[in-house]
Scaffold this motif. Structure first.
Motif, PDB file in Angstrom:
ATOM      1  N   HIS A 187      -6.679  -2.914  -0.671  1.00  0.00           N
ATOM      2  CA  HIS A 187      -5.409  -3.430  -1.200  1.00  0.00           C
ATOM      3  C   HIS A 187      -4.258  -2.508  -0.834  1.00  0.00           C
ATOM      4  O   HIS A 187      -3.166  -2.959  -0.501  1.00  0.00           O
ATOM      5  CB  HIS A 187      -5.484  -3.611  -2.721  1.00  0.00           C
ATOM      6  N   HIS A 188      -4.534  -1.206  -0.884  1.00  0.00           N
ATOM      7  CA  HIS A 188      -3.501  -0.225  -0.527  1.00  0.00           C
ATOM      8  C   HIS A 188      -3.054  -0.416   0.931  1.00  0.00           C
ATOM      9  O   HIS A 188      -1.865  -0.515   1.236  1.00  0.00           O
ATOM     10  CB  HIS A 188      -4.036   1.201  -0.743  1.00  0.00           C
ATOM     11  N   GLU A 189      -4.025  -0.489   1.829  1.00  0.00           N
ATOM     12  CA  GLU A 189      -3.677  -0.585   3.254  1.00  0.00           C
ATOM     13  C   GLU A 189      -2.984  -1.910   3.573  1.00  0.00           C
ATOM     14  O   GLU A 189      -2.034  -1.942   4.358  1.00  0.00           O
ATOM     15  CB  GLU A 189      -4.924  -0.406   4.132  1.00  0.00           C
ATOM     16  N   LEU A 190      -3.439  -2.992   2.979  1.00  0.00           N
ATOM     17  CA  LEU A 190      -2.765  -4.265   3.248  1.00  0.00           C
ATOM     18  C   LEU A 190      -1.336  -4.256   2.702  1.00  0.00           C
ATOM     19  O   LEU A 190      -0.469  -4.976   3.204  1.00  0.00           O
ATOM     20  CB  LEU A 190      -3.558  -5.449   2.697  1.00  0.00           C
ATOM     21  N   GLY A 191      -1.081  -3.435   1.712  1.00  0.00           N
ATOM     22  CA  GLY A 191       0.303  -3.272   1.225  1.00  0.00           C
ATOM     23  C   GLY A 191       1.194  -2.764   2.340  1.00  0.00           C
ATOM     24  O   GLY A 191       2.306  -3.261   2.548  1.00  0.00           O
ATOM     25  N   HIS A 192       0.707  -1.759   3.078  1.00  0.00           N
ATOM     26  CA  HIS A 192       1.480  -1.267   4.237  1.00  0.00           C
ATOM     27  C   HIS A 192       1.677  -2.390   5.252  1.00  0.00           C
ATOM     28  O   HIS A 192       2.755  -2.593   5.783  1.00  0.00           O
ATOM     29  CB  HIS A 192       0.738  -0.130   4.932  1.00  0.00           C
ATOM     30  N   ILE A 193       0.590  -3.111   5.533  1.00  0.00           N
ATOM     31  CA  ILE A 193       0.635  -4.163   6.560  1.00  0.00           C
ATOM     32  C   ILE A 193       1.662  -5.238   6.179  1.00  0.00           C
ATOM     33  O   ILE A 193       2.485  -5.649   7.004  1.00  0.00           O
ATOM     34  CB  ILE A 193      -0.764  -4.801   6.742  1.00  0.00           C
TER      35      ILE A 193
ATOM     36  N   HIS B 114       6.666   2.695   0.532  1.00  0.00           N
ATOM     37  CA  HIS B 114       5.603   2.203   1.413  1.00  0.00           C
ATOM     38  C   HIS B 114       4.235   2.423   0.788  1.00  0.00           C
ATOM     39  O   HIS B 114       3.335   1.580   0.890  1.00  0.00           O
ATOM     40  CB  HIS B 114       5.684   2.896   2.782  1.00  0.00           C
ATOM     41  N   GLU B 115       4.074   3.563   0.117  1.00  0.00           N
ATOM     42  CA  GLU B 115       2.781   3.858  -0.505  1.00  0.00           C
ATOM     43  C   GLU B 115       2.591   3.083  -1.803  1.00  0.00           C
ATOM     44  O   GLU B 115       1.465   2.842  -2.237  1.00  0.00           O
ATOM     45  CB  GLU B 115       2.652   5.362  -0.773  1.00  0.00           C
ATOM     46  N   ALA B 116       3.700   2.713  -2.441  1.00  0.00           N
ATOM     47  CA  ALA B 116       3.609   2.111  -3.777  1.00  0.00           C
ATOM     48  C   ALA B 116       3.105   0.665  -3.745  1.00  0.00           C
ATOM     49  O   ALA B 116       2.370   0.240  -4.642  1.00  0.00           O
ATOM     50  CB  ALA B 116       4.966   2.165  -4.475  1.00  0.00           C
TER      51      ALA B 116
ATOM     52  N   ASP C 280       4.989  11.977  -1.534  1.00  0.00           N
ATOM     53  CA  ASP C 280       5.215  10.522  -1.418  1.00  0.00           C
ATOM     54  C   ASP C 280       4.299   9.766  -2.383  1.00  0.00           C
ATOM     55  O   ASP C 280       4.706   8.797  -3.015  1.00  0.00           O
ATOM     56  CB  ASP C 280       4.871   9.999  -0.012  1.00  0.00           C
ATOM     57  N   TYR C 281       3.048  10.215  -2.448  1.00  0.00           N
ATOM     58  CA  TYR C 281       2.069   9.499  -3.272  1.00  0.00           C
ATOM     59  C   TYR C 281       2.355   9.690  -4.752  1.00  0.00           C
ATOM     60  O   TYR C 281       2.152   8.777  -5.548  1.00  0.00           O
ATOM     61  CB  TYR C 281       0.650   9.960  -2.944  1.00  0.00           C
ATOM     62  N   ALA C 282       2.801  10.896  -5.119  1.00  0.00           N
ATOM     63  CA  ALA C 282       3.152  11.134  -6.528  1.00  0.00           C
ATOM     64  C   ALA C 282       4.293  10.194  -6.904  1.00  0.00           C
ATOM     65  O   ALA C 282       4.231   9.482  -7.918  1.00  0.00           O
ATOM     66  CB  ALA C 282       3.567  12.584  -6.729  1.00  0.00           C
TER      67      ALA C 282
HETATM   68 ZN    ZN Z   1      -0.902   4.606   2.343  1.00  0.00          ZN
END
Ligand code: ZN
Ligand code: X8Z
Length: 603
Positions: free
Chosen positions: A368-374, A398-400, A510-512
């Motif tokens: 789900h995380h990676e498809l968010g970027h896509i 982008h990470e959120a 970024d992730y935080a």
């Molecule tokens: Zn990511």
């Protein structure tokens, strides 16, 4: 009479206010800038597509001793650097920006982006930039070409992770954890070189160091960013302290050991102690067997189905043809990058993901995380957003997106809704919340503490390599409350075992920030769109949620990230929604921890 005067005053105020905002754009200047940017965008797109395509091959096909891919990638990256860092581009962008006030907002953003792209490739020092590119390629190859071993037998990162999640024998856990840290030794020399090369690359254009260069992408100085990050850390501290106390006692009981002040790192279900959710199995909510019954392909397809249910398009066929989604077979004759990533190869519709999906809950969330970027890539690939600005509103956005969808896809009502069979027991909501906190809240001291502190000192303070491991574990003790099982001297380089330290430098915060942001978005979606309890939602099929998300994703980097957040959620960046989400857990944890002594200090 009086009110007419007031009206006139009010009107002129409004008109003046509006004028101050809409710039006086000079049409001749605008035409010249547009001509320049058209040329820049076309070349930029072509060169970055070539570099990404070559890099993709390098990272999906690593053969020991074979330099072909590395050479091609290096050449393509150098060509991109020669263009983006050219003196001509730097001077042109600077010259146009001198008349900032007469430019449209979009032109100004694009020109600033030209300068940012030049920032770590300045061709005033071409040899140094070349060396940096070569050093980065070599480091990535070492990292992903490394063979982990346990008792002389080869071990994949997926096997290490599974072992740390499931192994109950402390002696075996110790060996697994130590095996996972061996790669750091191999990477230390390379990181010494990169610390210098990264700093020197960006100094040519006036950035004090590489860390501040990365912070500047958010429009912040290092000090401003550090203040923002400290606030997040401090706000989360009371919750994390309770989680830490609970975990110390829980693990001591589980392993029949005295309760430690700092948690031994090899007791935790993750190599870096960044996610402790594996500690809790919620009755009636064990996803692993349900996912295992479906198989790896189902996980990726299900993530796509979720996005499509919100009104996003199906993924382009090329995504399925060109992605590298599953582990390379043991006898493949090549290795691949085992860390998940998403790629926007040509800044158009060639989008791909690199993963090593196995059917378990971690990978379910990651798909789900990676498809968010896509889907972010696909949304901002539109005529309103020039290639230069086909990026997230900031890197945390982008990470959120995908992490938000991952959170939503892990809530029990959603899981039941998509037909994953986790048995008939109704999961205890407090246990579900505890498991989530051990993921999302525990991540903050790691990302905003240990990683932030180490990378900041590595670049901004040029931390000498004779102190890296000592400092790494000092930070881990202070922020995460964890300790290595045995003393770790400077022959180890435990920081370098984290992939981002090597190949995604000085930006782990970024992730935080993305977690903070995702709870703000989730809070808004739950309350304003779904009218559901944020802890118990089901986004599936909700076109209105999709519409809200697409309105955030579509402008890419062509808008101001702070304004976008304010417009979409009504607030500035804030950890409050995250705290509110876990509020019911605080009471429960305090009850569990009654009479226990917390060992985690203030930060
Ligand atoms: Zn990511
Ligand atoms: O690296 C990632 C993504 C990259 S697209 C998989 N994440 C961080 C990590 O694994 O350390 C996601 C959350 C944290």
């Amino acid at each position: 009479m009086k009110s007419a005067l007031l009206l006139v005053l009010l009107l002129s105020f409004l008109v003046l206010g509006a004028c101050a905002k809409t710039r006086k754009v000079d049409p001749e200047l605008a035409a010249a800038v547009q001509r320049y940017l058209d040329g820049y965008n076309a070349t930029y797109q072509k060169l970055s597509a070539a570099a990404s395509a070559a890099d993709w091959d390098s990272q999906t096909h690593i053969v020991e001793g074979d330099e072909t891919n590395a050479k091609r990638t290096q050449a393509a990256m150098e060509a991109q650097a020669v263009f983006t860092g050219s003196v001509e581009n730097i001077e042109t962008a600077r010259r146009f920006l001198e008349r900032k006030g007469e430019l449209s907002d979009l032109h100004r953003r694009e020109l600033e982006r030209v300068l940012f792209q030049a920032g770590d490739n300045p061709q005033t020092i071409p040899e140094l930039v070349k060396q940096r590119i070569a050093a980065e390629t070599a480091q990535t190859e070492k990292l992903y070409g490394f063979t982990f071993t346990l008792d002389g037998k080869e071990l994949t990162p997926n096997e290490i992770d599974k072992g740390l999640r499931e192994e109950t024998d402390l002696a075996k856990r110790r060996k697994l954890w130590e095996a996972s840290k061996e790669v750091g030794k191999e990477l230390k020399a390379g990181l010494v070189g990169l610390q210098r090369l990264r700093n020197e690359s960006v100094r040519a254009l006036g950035y004090p160091d590489f860390f501040s260069y990365m912070a500047s992408e958010y429009g912040m100085s290092t000090a401003e960013l550090a203040a923002e990050i400290e606030t997040v850390n401090r706000e989360l501290r009371p919750l994390f302290r309770e989680l830490h106390t609970w975990t110390r006692h829980e693990l001591a009981k589980r392993y029949g050991q005295p309760v430690p002040d700092l948690i031994p790192a090899d007791w935790l279900p993750n190599r870096w102690g960044q996610d402790w959710s594996g500690l809790v199995e919620v009755k009636g909510f064990d996803l692993d067997p349900a996912l295992n019954a479906r198989g790896s392909e189902w996980l990726v397809q299900q993530a796509e189905r979720f996005y499509v249910s919100l009104g996003f398009p199906a993924l382009p066929p090329s995504f399925w043809e060109k992605s590298s989604l599953y582990p390379a077979p043991a006898n493949a004759g090549f290795k691949k990058n085992t860390h998940a990533s998403a790629w926007h190869i040509d800044l158009e519709h060639d989008v791909r993901s690199l993963m090593s999906v196995e059917p378990n809950a971690d990978w379910y969330e990651t798909t789900h995380h990676e498809l968010g970027h896509i889907y972010y890539y696909l949304c901002y690939t539109n005529p309103q957003v020039p290639p230069l600005l086909r990026e997230g509103a900031n890197r945390a956005y982008h990470e959120a997106v995908g992490s938000l969808m991952g959170l939503a896809a892990m809530q029990p009502r959603f899981v039941k809704g998509v037909g994953l069979d986790t048995g008939t027991t109704q999961p205890d909501p407090m246990q579900v919340l505890l498991k989530e906190a051990l993921n999302y809240a525990v991540f903050i001291p790691w990302s905003a503490g240990t990683m932030f502190g180490f990378e900041k000192e590595l670049y901004a303070d040029e931390l000498p390599s004779s102190k890296w491991n000592q400092r790494w574990w000092e930070l881990a003790a202070r922020y995460q409350g964890i300790a290595p099982p045995t003393p770790r001297g400077e022959e180890f380089c435990d920081a370098a075992t984290k992939t981002h330290i090597n190949d995604d430098p000085a930006g782990y915060y970024d992730y935080a920030l993305s977690f903070v942001l995702l709870f703000q978005l989730h809070d808004h979606i739950a309350h304003e769109i779904l009218h559901e309890d944020p802890r118990d939602t089901n986004y599936f099929g909700r076109k209105d949620v999709g519409e809200f998300l697409r309105s955030i994703l579509t402008p890419g980097m062509s808008v101001d990230w702070r304004e976008l957040l304010k417009e979409k959620t009504g607030s500035a960046l804030s950890a409050k929604p995250m705290l509110r989400y876990f509020e019911p857990l605080m009471g429960w944890l305090k009850e569990q921890n009654r009479g226990r002594k917390p060992t985690l200090g203030e930060i």
